[in-house]
Design a protein around this motif. Structure first.
Motif, PDB file in Angstrom:
ATOM      1  N   ARG A 159      -5.197  -1.382  18.523  1.00 47.42           N
ATOM      2  CA  ARG A 159      -4.281  -2.232  19.608  1.00 47.42           C
ATOM      3  C   ARG A 159      -3.578  -3.674  19.056  1.00 47.42           C
ATOM      4  O   ARG A 159      -3.432  -4.608  19.703  1.00 47.42           O
ATOM      5  N   GLY A 160      -3.265  -3.388  17.718  1.00 50.99           N
ATOM      6  CA  GLY A 160      -2.672  -4.672  17.012  1.00 50.99           C
ATOM      7  C   GLY A 160      -3.486  -5.740  16.642  1.00 50.99           C
ATOM      8  O   GLY A 160      -2.676  -6.816  16.338  1.00 50.99           O
ATOM      9  N   GLY A 161      -4.772  -5.622  16.902  1.00 51.16           N
ATOM     10  CA  GLY A 161      -5.558  -6.959  16.722  1.00 51.16           C
ATOM     11  C   GLY A 161      -6.615  -6.970  15.624  1.00 51.16           C
ATOM     12  O   GLY A 161      -6.359  -6.088  14.826  1.00 51.16           O
ATOM     13  N   GLY A 162      -7.386  -7.909  15.722  1.00 54.44           N
ATOM     14  CA  GLY A 162      -8.224  -7.779  14.732  1.00 54.44           C
ATOM     15  C   GLY A 162      -8.039  -8.497  13.220  1.00 54.44           C
ATOM     16  O   GLY A 162      -6.997  -8.907  13.019  1.00 54.44           O
ATOM     17  N   ALA A 228      -1.198  -1.204   2.966  1.00 54.28           N
ATOM     18  CA  ALA A 228      -0.723  -0.610   4.409  1.00 54.28           C
ATOM     19  C   ALA A 228      -0.263  -2.015   5.503  1.00 54.28           C
ATOM     20  O   ALA A 228       0.737  -1.914   6.047  1.00 54.28           O
ATOM     21  N   ALA A 229      -1.098  -3.080   5.212  1.00 50.17           N
ATOM     22  CA  ALA A 229      -0.505  -4.145   5.948  1.00 50.17           C
ATOM     23  C   ALA A 229       0.739  -4.696   5.567  1.00 50.17           C
ATOM     24  O   ALA A 229       1.503  -5.090   6.588  1.00 50.17           O
ATOM     25  N   ALA A 232       3.427  -2.468   7.379  1.00 52.72           N
ATOM     26  CA  ALA A 232       3.477  -2.675   8.768  1.00 52.72           C
ATOM     27  C   ALA A 232       4.226  -3.988   8.839  1.00 52.72           C
ATOM     28  O   ALA A 232       5.046  -4.144   9.974  1.00 52.72           O
ATOM     29  N   ALA A 233       4.230  -4.731   7.649  1.00 58.34           N
ATOM     30  CA  ALA A 233       4.962  -6.187   8.098  1.00 58.34           C
ATOM     31  C   ALA A 233       6.318  -5.865   7.391  1.00 58.34           C
ATOM     32  O   ALA A 233       7.137  -6.710   7.457  1.00 58.34           O
ATOM     33  N   GLY A 234       6.505  -4.658   6.801  1.00 54.75           N
ATOM     34  CA  GLY A 234       7.992  -4.478   6.487  1.00 54.75           C
ATOM     35  C   GLY A 234       8.092  -5.160   4.923  1.00 54.75           C
ATOM     36  O   GLY A 234       9.217  -5.563   4.456  1.00 54.75           O
ATOM     37  N   VAL A 235       6.903  -4.994   4.265  1.00 59.81           N
ATOM     38  CA  VAL A 235       6.935  -5.731   2.999  1.00 59.81           C
ATOM     39  C   VAL A 235       6.613  -4.574   2.008  1.00 59.81           C
ATOM     40  O   VAL A 235       5.428  -3.934   2.145  1.00 59.81           O
ATOM     41  N   SER A 236       7.251  -4.364   0.855  1.00 60.33           N
ATOM     42  CA  SER A 236       7.014  -3.280   0.112  1.00 60.33           C
ATOM     43  C   SER A 236       6.458  -3.615  -1.261  1.00 60.33           C
ATOM     44  O   SER A 236       6.122  -2.571  -2.265  1.00 60.33           O
ATOM     45  N   GLU A 288       0.030   1.665   8.979  1.00 60.32           N
ATOM     46  CA  GLU A 288       1.183   2.420   8.718  1.00 60.32           C
ATOM     47  C   GLU A 288       2.232   2.918   9.696  1.00 60.32           C
ATOM     48  O   GLU A 288       3.171   2.962   9.927  1.00 60.32           O
ATOM     49  N   SER A 289       1.678   3.406  10.881  1.00 58.69           N
ATOM     50  CA  SER A 289       2.235   4.176  12.009  1.00 58.69           C
ATOM     51  C   SER A 289       1.611   3.924  13.205  1.00 58.69           C
ATOM     52  O   SER A 289       2.177   4.707  14.133  1.00 58.69           O
ATOM     53  N   GLY A 290       0.932   2.832  13.413  1.00 62.24           N
ATOM     54  CA  GLY A 290       0.237   2.618  14.738  1.00 62.24           C
ATOM     55  C   GLY A 290       0.666   1.248  15.456  1.00 62.24           C
ATOM     56  O   GLY A 290       1.829   1.191  15.366  1.00 62.24           O
ATOM     57  N   SER A 291      -0.255   0.804  15.726  1.00 61.11           N
ATOM     58  CA  SER A 291       0.056  -0.236  16.927  1.00 61.11           C
ATOM     59  C   SER A 291       0.259  -1.623  16.058  1.00 61.11           C
ATOM     60  O   SER A 291       0.588  -2.720  16.794  1.00 61.11           O
ATOM     61  N   TYR A 292       0.408  -1.613  14.802  1.00 63.45           N
ATOM     62  CA  TYR A 292       0.883  -2.766  14.059  1.00 63.45           C
ATOM     63  C   TYR A 292       2.147  -2.889  13.547  1.00 63.45           C
ATOM     64  O   TYR A 292       3.013  -3.731  13.197  1.00 63.45           O
ATOM     65  N   ARG A 293       2.767  -1.649  13.939  1.00 64.85           N
ATOM     66  CA  ARG A 293       4.253  -1.464  13.437  1.00 64.85           C
ATOM     67  C   ARG A 293       4.980  -2.483  14.016  1.00 64.85           C
ATOM     68  O   ARG A 293       6.212  -2.899  13.459  1.00 64.85           O
TER      69      ARG A 293
END
Length: 303
Positions: A159-162, A228-229, A232-236, A288-293
């Protein structure tokens, strides 16, 4: 059941509310303010503050069939012990459940042991130093006719948290993913909706005097989680370790120690005995592909 829920406004509390309702239970939320909170989905709302045990007098009424204590600890052992007394006393002799939320940090570093279970001795890090005493106060209520249960979640995500959301935010603001402690640090993790299902199972089926680890993945390498974080943040860029002194400056020494804690913890007992079935994506896939995207929408990929 009609379930009194502390911490109902929180990250985990919101998910537990949803899953209690899905299982056919009613939720009575204990909140610090009487101000209505539309959209929460609670069946009723009571005013009380777990930082003030006296305010809980009368909260557990005769029609309350279960209590789930999700509110975070106050930081004062005497206050938290008094809260357990206030919540447990009306349940004595009824066989009704009191489910207390602890956490796997009470185990301390697990070392070379693989997937330690609920029978492992506690060795809490400082941020949860007195929490095993609160666990024991809860479990002692089993002798008083309370179906007393302790749940120890791992690192909660979804859910994008924690805590994983902190890693995403740090990667976005610092321009590179980061992790804390040694390269081999591992975190036991659990999706918040899977954890909520464990709380429902504990309320419905757990026996008095039992402890359960809410862990979906026993030992996720934090370096890979940080990578993976970053995605999600768009940083490679590759993840890098942050020195302990710098971590303490950013997060404070107690939380810094927790972030650097290496653990491998089993959640298998609940799967077997409570028929708990965590089925959400693992934390890497969720990042990578869920609620944090959505966090990546306003960022650019680093060179």
């Amino acid at each position: 059941m009609k379930v009194l829920l502390t911490g109902a406004t929180g990250y985990i509390g919101s998910a537990v509310t949803d899953h209690l309702h899905a299982a056919g239970h009613q939720v009575v939320a204990l909140t610090r303010s009487a101000e209505p909170q539309p959209g929460r989905g609670w069946d009723a709302q009571l005013v009380g503050d777990t930082a003030d045990p006296a305010s809980l007098a009368g909260a557990v009424t005769s029609d309350i069939e279960a209590v789930i204590h999700l509110a975070p600890p106050s930081g004062d052992a005497e206050v938290d012990t008094a809260v357990i007394e206030a919540l447990a006393a009306p349940l004595r002799g009824t066989g009704r459940p009191l489910v207390y939320t602890s956490g796997v940090w009470v185990l301390g570093a697990t070392g070379e042991a693989q997937e330690v279970g609920e029978d492992a001795p506690t060795n809490p890090i400082d941020i949860v130093g007195y929490r095993p005493r609160i666990e024991q106060a809860v479990l002692a209520e089993a002798a008083e006719g309370v179906r007393a249960v302790v749940v120890r979640p791992g690192i909660v995500y979804g859910r994008g948290g924690g805590i994983p959301a902190i890693l995403v935010d740090r990667a976005r603001t610092q321009g590179t993913p980061e992790y804390y402690g040694e390269e081999g640090v591992r975190w036991p993790t659990v999706h918040v909706d899977d954890l909520a299902e464990l709380f429902v199972a504990a309320v419905e089926r757990a026996e008095a005097g039992t402890v359960w680890h809410g862990v979906g993945e026993s030992a996720v390498p934090v370096r890979e989680l940080a990578r993976a974080a970053g995605r999600a943040a768009g940083v490679s860029t590759a993840p890098h370790a942050v020195p302990a002194e710098q971590v303490a400056e950013v997060f404070g020494p107690l939380f810094a120690d927790a972030l650097a804690l290496d653990q491998s913890v089993s959640g298998g007992a609940a799967r077997t005995a409570l028929d708990w079935k965590p089925n959400h994506p693992g934390v890497i896939a969720e990042l990578e592909s869920g609620s944090y995207r959505p966090a990546a929408e306003n960022t650019t990929v680093a060179d």
